[in-house]
Scaffold this active site. Structure first.
Site: not given
Ligand SMILES: NC(=O)c1ccc[n+]([C@@H]2O[C@H](COP(=O)([O-])OP(=O)(O)OC[C@H]3O[C@@H](n4cnc5c(N)ncnc54)[C@H](OP(=O)(O)O)[C@@H]3O)[C@@H](O)[C@H]2O)c1
Length: 227
Positions: A53, A145, A149, A180
């Site tokens: 965490d 959100y 950010k 994704t």
């Molecule tokens: N997807 C989009 O369109 C988008 C757009 C703009 C920005 N972002 C940002 O880009 C980043 C990656 O996005 P993604 O789509 O790849 O998301 P994702 O697949 O959900 O990956 C995020 C990872 O962070 C982990 N995480 C969350 N809280 C945590 C904690 N307290 N300690 C350790 N690990 C933690 C999650 O673990 P769990 O799954 O086990 O919770 C997950 O493995 C994020 O910061 C997101 O906000 C995404």
């Protein structure tokens, strides 16, 4: 080949996995730190540190020490860990605001604090934070959100100033929509080709972690694809 060492937080998620691949291909020693357990198909050579965490300082420190110990130091931290929740203020639970703050801001601040001694010791360290385009302008249901950010951007700005003369650069990217599996499931009618490809965003993260961007600190880079 770089021969440098990086920690990718959230390294088991969608963007995290692409980021791990990009750094590996560039010759970095890579540790992926995440909340869950390492998924099937984690590439050979990656030090997978699961069950962490990152909002907890002791846990974050243990993970950074493990990565730096195994890889002979630490040159870059890429803070990908985070999350998203859509909720209107009227119908949503107010606890969503603190949950998103913890998930996005506290994890980045805590991981950065934990990595700082090793990054400073490297002589030319870099932190790259993943914020979001919504930090600049929030749509309906995106308040909690976007606020979290925006916090990542203020952290980036402040830490870049704090570390300017200490050999550590701090920058952020602001993606719009990343292509994704979760986003495809949520928005099946969208034109996925307009979204940001994870590999393209990973290449930007690699640039901001690398010496090629040595003149850049405190930057907030919009990565919009064609959204
Ligand atoms: N997807 C989009 O369109 C988008 C757009 C703009 C920005 N972002 C940002 O880009 C980043 C990656 O996005 P993604 O789509 O790849 O998301 P994702 O697949 O959900 O990956 C995020 C990872 O962070 C982990 N995480 C969350 N809280 C945590 C904690 N307290 N300690 C350790 N690990 C933690 C999650 O673990 P769990 O799954 O086990 O919770 C997950 O493995 C994020 O910061 C997101 O906000 C995404």
């Amino acid at each position: 080949m770089s021969g440098k060492s990086v920690v990718v937080t959230g390294g088991f998620g969608a963007l995290g996995r692409a980021t791990v691949r990009a750094f590996l291909e560039a010759g970095w020693r890579v540790a992926a730190v995440d909340l869950g357990e390492a998924p099937e198909g984690t590439p050979d050579g990656v030090l997978a540190i699961g069950g962490v965490d990152l909002a907890d300082l002791d846990s974050a420190r243990a993970a950074m020490d493990k990565a730096a110990g195994a890889h002979g130091g630490l040159h870059a931290l890429v803070n990908v860990a985070g999350g998203f929740r859509w909720q209107t203020l009227e119908d949503g639970d107010l606890s969503g605001w603190s949950a998103l703050h913890r998930m996005n801001v506290t994890t980045a601040a805590t991981a950065s604090k934990a990595a700082l001694p090793a990054l400073k010791a490297s002589g030319a360290g870099a932190i790259v934070n993943v914020a979001a385009a919504a930090a600049r302008r929030a749509a309906a249901g995106m308040g909690a959100y976007a606020a979290s950010k925006a916090g990542v951007l203020r952290l980036t700005e402040s830490l870049a100033e704090e570390l300017k003369d200490q050999g550590v650069r701090v920058n952020a990217v602001l993606p719009t929509i990343i292509d994704t599996p979760a986003n495809r499931a949520d928005m099946p009618g969208a034109d996925f080709g307009r979204w940001v490809q994870p590999a393209d965003l990973a290449a930007t993260l690699l640039f901001l972690a690398s010496d090629a961007s040595r003149a850049i600190t405190g930057a907030e880079l919009l990565v919009a694809g064609r959204v």
